[in-house]
Design a protein around this motif. Structure first.
Motif, short mmCIF file in Angstrom:
data_model
loop_
_atom_site.label_atom_id
_atom_site.label_comp_id
_atom_site.label_asym_id
_atom_site.label_seq_id
_atom_site.Cartn_x
_atom_site.Cartn_y
_atom_site.Cartn_z
N ARG A 249 0.83 -1.21 0.00
CA ARG A 249 0.00 0.00 0.00
C ARG A 249 0.86 1.26 0.00
O ARG A 249 0.56 2.23 -0.72
N ILE A 250 1.92 1.26 0.78
CA ILE A 250 2.79 2.43 0.85
C ILE A 250 3.50 2.64 -0.49
O ILE A 250 3.59 3.77 -1.00
N ALA A 251 3.99 1.55 -1.07
CA ALA A 251 4.66 1.67 -2.36
C ALA A 251 3.72 2.23 -3.42
O ALA A 251 4.08 3.12 -4.19
N GLU A 252 2.49 1.73 -3.44
CA GLU A 252 1.51 2.21 -4.42
C GLU A 252 1.21 3.70 -4.21
O GLU A 252 1.06 4.46 -5.17
N ARG A 253 1.15 4.11 -2.96
CA ARG A 253 0.85 5.51 -2.66
C ARG A 253 1.88 6.45 -3.28
O ARG A 253 1.55 7.56 -3.71
N TYR A 254 3.12 6.00 -3.33
CA TYR A 254 4.19 6.86 -3.86
C TYR A 254 4.57 6.49 -5.29
O TYR A 254 5.57 6.99 -5.81
N GLY A 255 3.81 5.63 -5.93
CA GLY A 255 4.09 5.27 -7.31
C GLY A 255 5.31 4.39 -7.47
O GLY A 255 5.88 4.32 -8.58
N ALA A 256 5.70 3.71 -6.41
CA ALA A 256 6.86 2.81 -6.47
C ALA A 256 6.41 1.40 -6.82
O ALA A 256 5.26 1.01 -6.55
N GLU A 257 7.29 0.63 -7.41
CA GLU A 257 7.03 -0.78 -7.68
C GLU A 257 7.57 -1.62 -6.51
O GLU A 257 8.43 -1.17 -5.75
N LEU A 258 7.06 -2.85 -6.42
CA LEU A 258 7.45 -3.74 -5.32
C LEU A 258 8.00 -5.04 -5.88
O LEU A 258 7.37 -5.68 -6.73
N HIS A 259 9.18 -5.42 -5.41
CA HIS A 259 9.74 -6.75 -5.65
C HIS A 259 9.88 -7.43 -4.30
O HIS A 259 10.29 -6.79 -3.31
N VAL A 260 9.55 -8.71 -4.23
CA VAL A 260 9.66 -9.45 -2.97
C VAL A 260 10.64 -10.60 -3.14
O VAL A 260 10.47 -11.44 -4.04
N ASP A 261 11.64 -10.62 -2.28
CA ASP A 261 12.57 -11.74 -2.23
C ASP A 261 11.97 -12.79 -1.30
O ASP A 261 12.09 -12.71 -0.08
N ALA A 262 11.29 -13.76 -1.91
CA ALA A 262 10.66 -14.86 -1.15
C ALA A 262 11.42 -16.15 -1.40
O ALA A 262 10.82 -17.23 -1.47
N ALA A 263 12.75 -16.05 -1.52
CA ALA A 263 13.56 -17.24 -1.77
C ALA A 263 13.32 -18.30 -0.71
O ALA A 263 13.26 -19.50 -1.01
N TYR A 264 13.18 -17.89 0.53
CA TYR A 264 12.96 -18.82 1.63
C TYR A 264 11.47 -19.08 1.82
O TYR A 264 11.01 -20.24 1.84
N GLY A 265 10.68 -18.03 1.93
CA GLY A 265 9.29 -18.19 2.34
C GLY A 265 8.31 -18.52 1.24
O GLY A 265 7.18 -18.93 1.52
N GLY A 266 8.70 -18.39 -0.02
CA GLY A 266 7.77 -18.61 -1.12
C GLY A 266 7.02 -19.93 -1.09
O GLY A 266 5.81 -19.97 -1.38
N PRO A 267 7.67 -21.06 -0.74
CA PRO A 267 6.95 -22.33 -0.74
C PRO A 267 5.81 -22.42 0.27
O PRO A 267 5.05 -23.39 0.24
N LEU A 268 5.66 -21.44 1.17
CA LEU A 268 4.47 -21.42 2.02
C LEU A 268 3.20 -21.36 1.18
O LEU A 268 2.12 -21.75 1.64
N LEU A 269 3.34 -20.90 -0.06
CA LEU A 269 2.19 -20.83 -0.96
C LEU A 269 1.60 -22.21 -1.27
O LEU A 269 0.43 -22.31 -1.65
N PHE A 270 2.39 -23.26 -1.13
CA PHE A 270 1.87 -24.61 -1.38
C PHE A 270 0.81 -25.00 -0.35
O PHE A 270 -0.02 -25.86 -0.60
#
Length: 502
Positions: A249-270
């Motif tokens: 939300r904060i990034a969008e407010r200022y027109g910034a893009e967001l990248h997330v380093d989910a190298a470790y946590g990404g598999p929680l999506l399973f």
């Protein structure tokens, strides 16, 4: 040397026969070497490991070869007896997983066939497997996006590099400014350096996570222009997940893009139960995953997912011998724009085999097992009077703790005890624990032992002996420290043998 005079090939009609005999040598050697090592790490430390390895492996380039069976037996024995074995429950230092047998078997098939993932005529079917695999992972990360996509990379470092590269190209003429937390992986800073970007602006963290208020102030102070905010879902030291919904939300407010380093946590999506911990991840323009962490793949198994396949356009490249215009127009797939590398291994194959083997439900069970085991391990630490866990919640499957005897000393001396415990267990080959400097309950930063639990089958009971080893080693380290202090002050102290005895 031809294939018929001592160098048989792995592929072709007869390749499997050649491999079958040699694979038997490898498997027999791995089994016997694991018994010889007898633990998670070889005993004796670097010098002793180097001596034993050299005795088996040198000379690496003799004038006359010794033959395939002998060479395999010697060198596989050397590397296996001298291995840090993540399949041992006491090997918990790093985001270093024990690979699944089915993934390792798929790796063998990929190595034997040796497709190069840079043109269709080198990887006809492997290219299709990669396309199916990346499509599944892209949809997992960005379920609502109209045209998500993903690339296979060598790991989190390459994924973060490509994410910043793509953001730089979108920002042209720029310059792109990168804003990230003090908890970010070092690869974010290295990528900015490699790409000629300004050094990232670092935002303060609280309890190992980006402070949203600090991020808001930082973005407000930049005064506009292209900005990429890099958040983390699973920090290396603590397993912390940044507050992604607020950051988005904060990034969008200022027109910034967001990248997330989910190298470790990404598999929680399973896991349907654990995926809510990654709420807000789908708001990122790009996401790093790394399945040779909490995905049980042999190295390498990195992924970069993007919300829209059009974002990958800057990677397009024309090399006539790989993707000539007329070949592409005639229907031959263009693989060259799928990576910043040219020659690439078929790493998607082992991922696809694993996914097909377990399905999302099976993968979910493995992820949930590791998270649950870490929580049980944390409670076991809490139940030990000689040990103290870092206050706060468990970070995915990472537990930070330290001996109480370290707390009874001044800060520097206490941290020295923690460091000595880790080194003692490493040198003895009894346990592989990590180390992390993190904030304590009183706000002071202290050194902690780190257990990163990625073993998909080890139960918490298998890990309890590790706590006994730590407590014992801590008493020995503290006694040695006290004895050294007394000696330095002129006291007689106890004999060294008595001080160091269990």
């Amino acid at each position: 040397m031809s294939a018929g005079t001592g160098a048989p090939l792995a592929g072709g009609v007869h390749g499997s026969g050649h491999l079958r005999a040699l694979t038997a040598v490898v498997l027999d050697t791995l089994e016997s070497a694991a018994r010889t090592r007898g633990g998670p790490l070889p005993a004796g430390g670097p010098d002793e490991v180097a001596r034993r390895t050299t005795a088996l492996a040198a000379p690496v380039l003799p004038e006359e070869g010794i033959g395939a069976e002998a060479a395999l037996a010697d060198l596989v024995r050397a590397v296996a007896e001298g291995a840090a074995d993540p399949a041992d429950p006491a090997c918990v230092a790093h985001l270093h997983c024990p690979p699944l047998a089915v993934a390792a078997a798929a790796e063998l098939a990929g190595a034997a066939l040796n497709p190069s993932m840079d043109s269709w005529d080198q990887a006809p079917a492997a290219g299709v497997i990669e396309e199916l695999t990346t499509a599944a992972l892209a949809r997992l990360v960005h379920p609502e996006a109209p045209a998500p996509d993903a690339l296979i990379t060598s790991g989190g470092t390459e994924s973060n590099l490509v994410a910043l590269l793509l953001a730089r190209e979108r920002a042209a003429p720029g310059p792109l400014r990168v804003v990230t937390g003090a908890n970010a992986h070092h690869s974010v800073h290295r990528a900015a350096w490699m790409l000629g970007l300004p050094a990232p602006t670092v935002v303060a963290c609280h309890d190992g996570r980006i402070d949203p208020a600090a991020l808001d102030r930082t973005l407000a102070g930049l005064g506009g222009g292209p900005v990429l905010v890099v958040a983390t879902a699973g920090t290396t030291d603590e397993g912390r997940i940044d507050p992604l919904p607020e950051i988005a939300r904060i990034a969008e407010r200022y027109g910034a893009e967001l990248h997330v380093d989910a190298a470790y946590g990404g598999p929680l999506l399973f896991s349907e139960r654990l995926a809510p911990r990654l709420a807000g991840l789908d708001q990122a323009v790009s996401v790093t995953l790394d399945l040779h962490k909490l995905g049980w793949q042999p190295v390498a198994a990195g992924v970069l997912a993007v919300a829209d396949t059009a974002l990958l356009a800057p990677l397009s490249l024309r090399a006539d011998y790989l993707n000539a215009d007329d070949d592409t127009e005639a229907g031959l797939p263009d693989l060259l724009g799928r990576s910043v590398r040219t020659t690439r291994r078929p790493d998607a194959l082992k991922m696809a085999v694993t996914f097909r083997t377990l399905g999302r439900r099976g993968l979910s069970e493995l992820v949930e097992h590791c998270v649950r085991t870490a929580e049980e391990f944390g409670r076991a630490v809490d139940a030990r009077p000689a040990l103290r866990r870092r206050p706060g919640a468990i970070g995915i499957s990472t537990v930070l703790f330290r001996p109480v005897v370290a707390d009874e000393r001044e800060a520097e001396a206490g941290d020295a005890v923690v460091a000595e415990v880790r080194r003692t267990l490493l040198m003895d080959g009894r346990a592989v624990l990590g180390r992390a400097v993190a904030e304590d309950g009183d706000g002071r930063r202290r050194l902690w032992l780190k257990a990163t639990l990625l073993h998909p089958a080890a139960a918490s009971a298998d890990l309890l002996p590790l706590l006994d080893l730590v407590a014992e080693a801590a008493e020995r380290a503290a006694a040695a420290e006290d004895g050294n202090s007394r000696s330095a002050a002129g006291g007689t102290g106890a004999p060294a043998a008595e001080r160091l005895s269990p």
